[in-house]
Design a protein around this motif. Structure first.
Motif, PDB file in Angstrom:
ATOM      1  N   VAL A 234       0.831  -1.212   0.000  1.00 19.37           N
ATOM      2  CA  VAL A 234       0.000   0.000   0.000  1.00 19.37           C
ATOM      3  C   VAL A 234       0.865   1.262   0.000  1.00 19.37           C
ATOM      4  O   VAL A 234       0.585   2.231  -0.709  1.00 19.37           O
ATOM      5  N   GLY A 235       1.942   1.252   0.765  1.00 18.62           N
ATOM      6  CA  GLY A 235       2.780   2.432   0.865  1.00 18.62           C
ATOM      7  C   GLY A 235       3.502   2.785  -0.419  1.00 18.62           C
ATOM      8  O   GLY A 235       3.930   3.931  -0.597  1.00 18.62           O
ATOM      9  N   ALA A 236       3.646   1.824  -1.310  1.00 20.54           N
ATOM     10  CA  ALA A 236       4.377   2.065  -2.561  1.00 20.54           C
ATOM     11  C   ALA A 236       3.475   2.518  -3.698  1.00 20.54           C
ATOM     12  O   ALA A 236       3.973   2.943  -4.740  1.00 20.54           O
ATOM     13  N   ILE A 237       2.162   2.453  -3.532  1.00 22.73           N
ATOM     14  CA  ILE A 237       1.256   2.770  -4.631  1.00 22.73           C
ATOM     15  C   ILE A 237       1.373   4.239  -5.028  1.00 22.73           C
ATOM     16  O   ILE A 237       1.437   4.575  -6.224  1.00 22.73           O
ATOM     17  N   GLY A 238       1.437   5.132  -4.040  1.00 21.32           N
ATOM     18  CA  GLY A 238       1.583   6.552  -4.345  1.00 21.32           C
ATOM     19  C   GLY A 238       2.829   6.845  -5.166  1.00 21.32           C
ATOM     20  O   GLY A 238       2.749   7.482  -6.222  1.00 21.32           O
ATOM     21  N   PRO A 239       4.016   6.389  -4.734  1.00 23.13           N
ATOM     22  CA  PRO A 239       5.216   6.596  -5.547  1.00 23.13           C
ATOM     23  C   PRO A 239       5.112   5.978  -6.943  1.00 23.13           C
ATOM     24  O   PRO A 239       5.625   6.550  -7.918  1.00 23.13           O
ATOM     25  N   MET A 240       4.446   4.833  -7.062  1.00 19.54           N
ATOM     26  CA  MET A 240       4.282   4.218  -8.382  1.00 19.54           C
ATOM     27  C   MET A 240       3.455   5.117  -9.297  1.00 19.54           C
ATOM     28  O   MET A 240       3.761   5.270 -10.491  1.00 19.54           O
ATOM     29  N   LEU A 241       2.410   5.722  -8.759  1.00 20.55           N
ATOM     30  CA  LEU A 241       1.584   6.627  -9.553  1.00 20.55           C
ATOM     31  C   LEU A 241       2.363   7.886  -9.931  1.00 20.55           C
ATOM     32  O   LEU A 241       2.192   8.427 -11.031  1.00 20.55           O
ATOM     33  N   PHE A 242       3.218   8.368  -9.033  1.00 23.20           N
ATOM     34  CA  PHE A 242       4.077   9.500  -9.376  1.00 23.20           C
ATOM     35  C   PHE A 242       5.021   9.136 -10.530  1.00 23.20           C
ATOM     36  O   PHE A 242       5.268   9.956 -11.423  1.00 23.20           O
ATOM     37  N   LEU A 243       5.557   7.915 -10.510  1.00 20.07           N
ATOM     38  CA  LEU A 243       6.457   7.482 -11.586  1.00 20.07           C
ATOM     39  C   LEU A 243       5.706   7.425 -12.909  1.00 20.07           C
ATOM     40  O   LEU A 243       6.246   7.803 -13.959  1.00 20.07           O
ATOM     41  N   TYR A 244       4.468   6.945 -12.881  1.00 22.08           N
ATOM     42  CA  TYR A 244       3.648   6.955 -14.093  1.00 22.08           C
ATOM     43  C   TYR A 244       3.505   8.391 -14.607  1.00 22.08           C
ATOM     44  O   TYR A 244       3.680   8.662 -15.805  1.00 22.08           O
ATOM     45  N   GLY A 245       3.166   9.302 -13.712  1.00 19.45           N
ATOM     46  CA  GLY A 245       2.974  10.698 -14.115  1.00 19.45           C
ATOM     47  C   GLY A 245       4.244  11.331 -14.639  1.00 19.45           C
ATOM     48  O   GLY A 245       4.213  12.078 -15.628  1.00 19.45           O
ATOM     49  N   ALA A 246       5.371  11.046 -13.986  1.00 17.47           N
ATOM     50  CA  ALA A 246       6.645  11.586 -14.471  1.00 17.47           C
ATOM     51  C   ALA A 246       6.954  11.064 -15.867  1.00 17.47           C
ATOM     52  O   ALA A 246       7.417  11.797 -16.748  1.00 17.47           O
ATOM     53  N   GLY A 247       6.681   9.781 -16.086  1.00 21.48           N
ATOM     54  CA  GLY A 247       6.866   9.216 -17.411  1.00 21.48           C
ATOM     55  C   GLY A 247       5.951   9.866 -18.437  1.00 21.48           C
ATOM     56  O   GLY A 247       6.354  10.122 -19.582  1.00 21.48           O
ATOM     57  N   ALA A 248       4.707  10.168 -18.029  1.00 25.31           N
ATOM     58  CA  ALA A 248       3.752  10.807 -18.934  1.00 25.31           C
ATOM     59  C   ALA A 248       4.243  12.181 -19.369  1.00 25.31           C
ATOM     60  O   ALA A 248       4.178  12.539 -20.553  1.00 25.31           O
ATOM     61  N   VAL A 249       4.731  12.968 -18.420  1.00 27.78           N
ATOM     62  CA  VAL A 249       5.233  14.302 -18.738  1.00 27.78           C
ATOM     63  C   VAL A 249       6.435  14.204 -19.678  1.00 27.78           C
ATOM     64  O   VAL A 249       6.522  14.896 -20.700  1.00 27.78           O
ATOM     65  N   ALA A 250       7.379  13.316 -19.332  1.00 34.03           N
ATOM     66  CA  ALA A 250       8.579  13.160 -20.168  1.00 34.03           C
ATOM     67  C   ALA A 250       8.224  12.658 -21.556  1.00 34.03           C
ATOM     68  O   ALA A 250       8.750  13.149 -22.569  1.00 34.03           O
ATOM     69  N   GLY A 251       7.330  11.675 -21.634  1.00 31.48           N
ATOM     70  CA  GLY A 251       6.944  11.133 -22.927  1.00 31.48           C
ATOM     71  C   GLY A 251       6.272  12.167 -23.809  1.00 31.48           C
ATOM     72  O   GLY A 251       6.528  12.236 -25.017  1.00 31.48           O
ATOM     73  N   ASN A 252       5.417  12.991 -23.206  1.00 34.79           N
ATOM     74  CA  ASN A 252       4.721  14.034 -23.966  1.00 34.79           C
ATOM     75  C   ASN A 252       5.709  15.063 -24.516  1.00 34.79           C
ATOM     76  O   ASN A 252       5.638  15.451 -25.684  1.00 34.79           O
ATOM     77  N   LEU A 253       6.647  15.504 -23.685  1.00 35.81           N
ATOM     78  CA  LEU A 253       7.613  16.519 -24.116  1.00 35.81           C
ATOM     79  C   LEU A 253       8.590  15.972 -25.155  1.00 35.81           C
ATOM     80  O   LEU A 253       8.840  16.600 -26.191  1.00 35.81           O
ATOM     81  N   LEU A 254       9.136  14.802 -24.893  1.00 39.89           N
ATOM     82  CA  LEU A 254      10.150  14.247 -25.794  1.00 39.89           C
ATOM     83  C   LEU A 254       9.560  13.833 -27.133  1.00 39.89           C
ATOM     84  O   LEU A 254      10.221  13.921 -28.169  1.00 39.89           O
ATOM     85  N   SER A 255       8.301  13.386 -27.133  1.00 41.21           N
ATOM     86  CA  SER A 255       7.717  12.950 -28.398  1.00 41.21           C
ATOM     87  C   SER A 255       7.486  14.122 -29.339  1.00 41.21           C
ATOM     88  O   SER A 255       7.569  13.965 -30.564  1.00 41.21           O
ATOM     89  N   GLY A 256       7.208  15.306 -28.779  1.00 47.90           N
ATOM     90  CA  GLY A 256       7.071  16.482 -29.637  1.00 47.90           C
ATOM     91  C   GLY A 256       8.375  16.794 -30.343  1.00 47.90           C
ATOM     92  O   GLY A 256       8.397  17.037 -31.561  1.00 47.90           O
ATOM     93  N   TYR A 257       9.472  16.763 -29.601  1.00 50.17           N
ATOM     94  CA  TYR A 257      10.794  16.988 -30.201  1.00 50.17           C
ATOM     95  C   TYR A 257      11.115  15.903 -31.215  1.00 50.17           C
ATOM     96  O   TYR A 257      11.580  16.178 -32.330  1.00 50.17           O
ATOM     97  N   ALA A 258      10.860  14.641 -30.839  1.00 50.36           N
ATOM     98  CA  ALA A 258      11.199  13.524 -31.723  1.00 50.36           C
ATOM     99  C   ALA A 258      10.364  13.543 -33.003  1.00 50.36           C
ATOM    100  O   ALA A 258      10.863  13.193 -34.081  1.00 50.36           O
ATOM    101  N   THR A 259       9.106  13.958 -32.902  1.00 48.44           N
ATOM    102  CA  THR A 259       8.254  14.026 -34.092  1.00 48.44           C
ATOM    103  C   THR A 259       8.779  15.070 -35.069  1.00 48.44           C
ATOM    104  O   THR A 259       8.805  14.850 -36.285  1.00 48.44           O
ATOM    105  N   ASP A 260       9.198  16.226 -34.544  1.00 49.91           N
ATOM    106  CA  ASP A 260       9.774  17.253 -35.417  1.00 49.91           C
ATOM    107  C   ASP A 260      11.044  16.753 -36.103  1.00 49.91           C
ATOM    108  O   ASP A 260      11.321  17.103 -37.254  1.00 49.91           O
ATOM    109  N   ARG A 261      11.805  15.922 -35.397  1.00 48.09           N
ATOM    110  CA  ARG A 261      13.110  15.491 -35.922  1.00 48.09           C
ATOM    111  C   ARG A 261      12.990  14.285 -36.853  1.00 48.09           C
ATOM    112  O   ARG A 261      13.644  14.238 -37.913  1.00 48.09           O
TER     113      ARG A 261
END
Length: 384
Positions: A234-261
């Protein structure tokens, strides 16, 4: 940052409320289901009705409210969103919850596209993209922070308290928007049939189904991620959701750059490949019963990145197909995103009854189908 007006940041507060509301249920699904005395799969359908109502309501509301002054519309949309969340927090049964989630979705559907349009209209052309990125960034940040914060709030206050906090956020944003936003006139009313005429474009009709399919793959398991991740503790679920969100932000930003390139197709293909492998790995962990929290954390970040790397290349393809209809196509892509979320949540709820192995397996299958669809259609839209 000084070139971005304060009103863009205030508008982003509203989109943060919208994004949090759209995904927050995933953070406290088991508690909500137990309180309402329904299964987790049934409670998860509250995500489905929100997504479907948003997808269907967005083009209809755009037509019905076209002539309403923008400031008045944005404030009213936030008030509707806030009051609907209060209704959700006070729901006595699943039926009442479903109704209030539909009303909340209509408030969200009226707010988000008009907030972006207002930011663009009030910003100098050379700074417009940055202003829009701030407003849309509210949704992305909600993916990173809204759900884990909702989970934390539910642990401290109950799930009802978490939804009440979303209501407070929306209701606080309403007077702030009214204070900083000048009055903007409405637009000429365009019949819904004319708005949707662009769907007859062959390239558009090939791009939008992939958005639905890809987001369905991404969200088959997301609404049920808390019960599905119970094995990490139970204690690890919050950090796991944060990792999902961090990945979402990174994926969204990097894919814009990668699509242009490199173009849309390689980015989409890479994203769906990572998603399929991630879902397959989570299915294996669910079947084997092996506890590897570090691996689960890596997979959660990969899941978030592959889920949200889809939007920039898909929008790029749509705008390339019909540049004159860019604003409408982005709106339609948003409807397709929420349609996919609704589809995935329905499928995930059905699969969950057979076990988390089948739920993750269904997500992996949809991701594989998305990859196959990309390989078949990604090169053809420009030739139409």
């Amino acid at each position: 940052m000084s070139t971005i007006p304060i009103r863009s940041w205030v508008l982003a507060l509203g989109t943060f409320a919208v994004g949090t509301d759209a995904f927050v249920v995933a953070g406290f699904l088991p508690e909500m289901a137990a309180d309402l005395r329904v299964s987790e799969a049934a409670a998860g359908q509250s995500v489905t009705v929100f997504a479907v109502a948003y997808a269907l309501g967005s083009p209809v509301l755009a037509t019905l409210t076209a002539r309403v002054p923008r400031r008045r519309l944005l404030v009213a949309a936030l008030v509707v969103l806030g009051l609907a969340n209060l209704g959700s927090a006070l729901s006595s049964d699943l039926g009442v919850l479903m109704v209030t989630r539909v009303v909340a979705a209509l408030g969200a559907a009226a707010y988000t596209p008009n907030a972006g349009a207002a930011a663009a209209a009030l910003t100098a052309p050379q700074h417009r993209a940055r202003a829009l990125s701030v407003v849309v960034g509210g949704l992305t940040i909600a993916t990173a922070l809204g759900v884990p914060l909702g989970s934390l709030a539910a642990q401290q206050l109950s799930w009802r308290g978490a939804l009440a906090l979303v209501a407070v956020l929306a209701l606080a944003a309403a007077p702030a928007v009214r204070a900083v936003l000048p009055e903007l006139p409405g637009n000429p009313r365009v019949p819904l049939r004319e708005r949707l005429a662009v769907l007859r474009h062959p390239a558009v009709m090939r791009v939008l189904p992939l958005t639905v399919l890809g987001m369905g793959a991404a969200y088959t398991a997301y609404a049920y991620s808390v019960p599905a991740l119970a094995g990490v503790g139970v204690g690890a679920i919050g950090p796991m959701l944060f990792l999902y969100g961090a990945g979402a932000v990174a994926g969204n930003l990097l894919s814009g750059y990668a699509t242009d390139r490199w173009g849309a197709r390689p980015v989409l293909a890479a994203g769906y490949t990572v998603m399929a492998l991630t879902m397959a790995a989570l299915a294996w962990l669910a079947a084997s019963g092996v506890r590897l929290p570090v691996l689960v954390g890596v997979l959660m970040a990969a899941w978030g990145a592959s889920s949200w790397c889809q939007t920039p290349p898909q929008q790029h393809r749509l705008i390339a197909a019909a540049p004159a209809e860019a604003a409408l196509l982005v709106s339609l892509n948003s409807s397709a995103i929420y349609s996919g979320i609704g589809l995935g949540t329905i499928l995930g709820g059905l699969a969950l009854s057979a076990g988390t192995l089948w739920m993750y397996g269904a997500a992996a299958l949809l991701a594989t189908l998305s990859l196959a669809y990309t390989a078949q259609h990604a090169d053809t839209e420009m030739s139409s």
